[in-house]
Design a protein around this motif. Structure first.
Motif, PDB file in Angstrom:
ATOM      1  N   PHE A  77      43.737  16.774  39.422  1.00 24.41           N
ATOM      2  CA  PHE A  77      43.952  18.483  39.547  1.00 24.41           C
ATOM      3  C   PHE A  77      42.781  19.274  39.297  1.00 24.41           C
ATOM      4  N   GLU A  78      42.735  20.383  39.686  1.00 27.07           N
ATOM      5  CA  GLU A  78      41.585  21.182  39.707  1.00 27.07           C
ATOM      6  C   GLU A  78      41.495  21.990  38.640  1.00 27.07           C
ATOM      7  N   VAL A  79      40.354  22.433  37.881  1.00 28.37           N
ATOM      8  CA  VAL A  79      40.010  23.109  36.688  1.00 28.37           C
ATOM      9  C   VAL A  79      39.049  23.990  37.138  1.00 28.37           C
ATOM     10  N   ASP A  80      39.139  25.618  36.579  1.00 30.53           N
ATOM     11  CA  ASP A  80      38.070  26.464  36.768  1.00 30.53           C
ATOM     12  C   ASP A  80      37.399  26.566  35.388  1.00 30.53           C
ATOM     13  N   PHE A  81      36.050  26.620  35.336  1.00 36.75           N
ATOM     14  CA  PHE A  81      35.694  27.020  33.934  1.00 36.75           C
ATOM     15  C   PHE A  81      34.630  28.342  33.871  1.00 36.75           C
ATOM     16  N   GLU A  82      34.557  28.976  33.057  1.00 40.63           N
ATOM     17  CA  GLU A  82      33.588  30.159  32.943  1.00 40.63           C
ATOM     18  C   GLU A  82      32.741  30.062  31.789  1.00 40.63           C
ATOM     19  N   PHE A  83      31.535  30.653  31.996  1.00 39.77           N
ATOM     20  CA  PHE A  83      30.483  30.696  30.669  1.00 39.77           C
ATOM     21  C   PHE A  83      31.012  31.495  30.020  1.00 39.77           C
ATOM     22  N   ILE A  84      30.889  31.514  28.527  1.00 39.53           N
ATOM     23  CA  ILE A  84      31.486  32.051  27.709  1.00 39.53           C
ATOM     24  C   ILE A  84      30.469  33.437  27.280  1.00 39.53           C
TER      25      ILE A  84
END
Length: 413
Positions: free
Chosen positions: A309-316
């Motif tokens: 499954f796919e996941v999106d990460f963002e820089f904090i």
């Protein structure tokens, strides 16, 4: 003459019988031993991976290969279809908001817009005429009312003078009565005119409101038609980098067809595919690490394809300056706190057993017996042991593809 007959020896025959019986007994014992211990297979111990059960700190994380993608993407679709007349930019260009990208032409749409403009102009002109007529009618009512009031005022003065003359017999009674009847008639006309004016004023107000709302809708429709025509000139809605733009002059573009996309400049997110085993343990807000940069999960796509499954990460806080779109980087996703636990090295056996059983090597190292176990969390290096194994025992951690139906492995050097 009598001869003495020698007696034949039976020793070799007895020895043979004893050997055969012993062989049968040994074969039966071997068969019985195999039946009691289940199916077995001889395996070269140097061709399998044998690992030790130990204790240590279990770090609950998984390594992930993530892909750098734009944080925000705006797709460019042809609102109205047409023919490509002029291309002003190339794929990969950095655009400002409002920059013209491509010009399309659609003769049918142009004629349709012109027809709409003509029809709307006619209807607006008709409504303006109706408004003018209503306004003239309102002014006529005011003139009539002013005239009646003037006549009443003059007749009231005349009647007052004639009343004085009538007392001195300088005026006949009939003439006085005529003046009075005329005054009464004008007063009745005043009441009728006031009622008519009030009724007309109310109806005219409602009609004018309706006409103005209709005019606003027609003008709005005309604005939409003009906007559709203006949409033939495709412009950049936001500043960014143009990508996926591949059109040629003379090409026919269908309504709603994708022309390309605009990606926000220097603003990225990471997209990764994670094994479905971790679907229940991954949640929005969990943190990950890339070098000295911290990330967190922003979005989870629950659809599972090909076991992932796919996941999106963002820089904090901040993002690296040297990353580029399409680049792949290694990150570490933290699933839980580090704890002390019994551990075995992570191996390919887990995919074949699901963590439900494992081959345990005996102390002599001559065989490995199948044993039910309960395993917990795992990372790229270790698997947490919950039940079934003791520290110091040795287990087989190589693939079990050929050992699924076996109960025992006979290990040979």
């Amino acid at each position: 003459m009598d001869r003495k007959i020698a007696k034949k020896s039976t020793m070799p025959k007895k020895v043979g019988i004893i050997f055969v019986v012993a062989l049968l007994l040994a074969l039966s014992a071997y068969t019985l031993l195999n039946l009691n211990s289940g199916r077995a297979l001889n395996v070269d111990s140097e061709r399998i991976a044998i690992s030790s059960v130990s204790t240590g700190t279990f770090e609950d994380f998984i390594p992930i290969r993530a892909r750098v993608t734009p944080a925000k993407t705006l797709f460019l679709d042809a609102i109205e279809g047409g023919r490509v007349e002029r291309i002003l930019v190339e794929d990969g260009a950095n655009l400002k908001a409002g920059d013209l990208i491509v010009e399309l032409s659609n003769a049918s749409l142009q004629l349709n817009v012109l027809g709409n403009e003509t029809r709307v102009a006619e209807q607006l002109n008709n409504m303006r005429s109706i408004e003018l007529s209503l306004e003239q009618n309102r002014l006529q009512h005011k003139r009539n009312l002013a005239d009646i009031q003037y006549q009443i005022k003059m007749l009231s003065r005349q009647l007052s003078r004639e009343a004085s003359l009538l007392k001195t017999n300088a005026l006949s009674q009939s003439q006085y009565d005529d003046t009075k009847d005329t005054l009464d008639w004008y007063q009745q006309q005043l009441q009728l005119t006031l009622e008519s004016q009030e009724s007309d004023s109310r109806m005219q107000g409602e009609q004018l409101t309706f006409l103005r709302e209709t005019s606003a809708r027609l003008e709005s429709n005309l604005a939409i038609s003009r906007q559709n025509l203006d949409n033939m000139n495709v412009r950049a809605p936001v500043a960014g980098k143009l990508s996926g733009f591949n059109v040629e002059i003379g090409q026919s573009i269908g309504q709603g067809e994708r022309l390309g996309q605009i990606d926000t400049p220097d603003d990225f997110k990471l997209t990764a595919q994670i094994d479905e085993f971790y679907l229940g343990r991954v949640d929005i807000g969990q943190q990950a690490q890339f070098d000295d940069y911290r990330l967190q999960i922003r979005k989870i796509y629950p659809q599972v394809q090909n076991g992932q499954f796919e996941v999106d990460f963002e820089f904090i806080e901040q993002q690296p300056d040297n990353i580029r779109r399409g680049q792949t980087i290694q990150i570490k996703l933290t699933l839980g706190d580090a704890t002390e636990a019994i551990l075995i090295p992570n191996g390919a056996f887990y995919q074949d057993t699901g963590g439900n059983w494992i081959f345990v090597v005996n102390q002599q190292g001559t065989e490995a017996i199948k044993r039910s176990v309960r395993l917990g969390r795992r990372n790229s290096r270790y698997i947490e042991v919950l039940e079934g194994l003791e520290v110091g025992e040795k287990v087989v951690t190589s693939p079990y593809t050929s050992y699924q139906d076996l109960q025992r492995l006979n290990l040979s050097q």
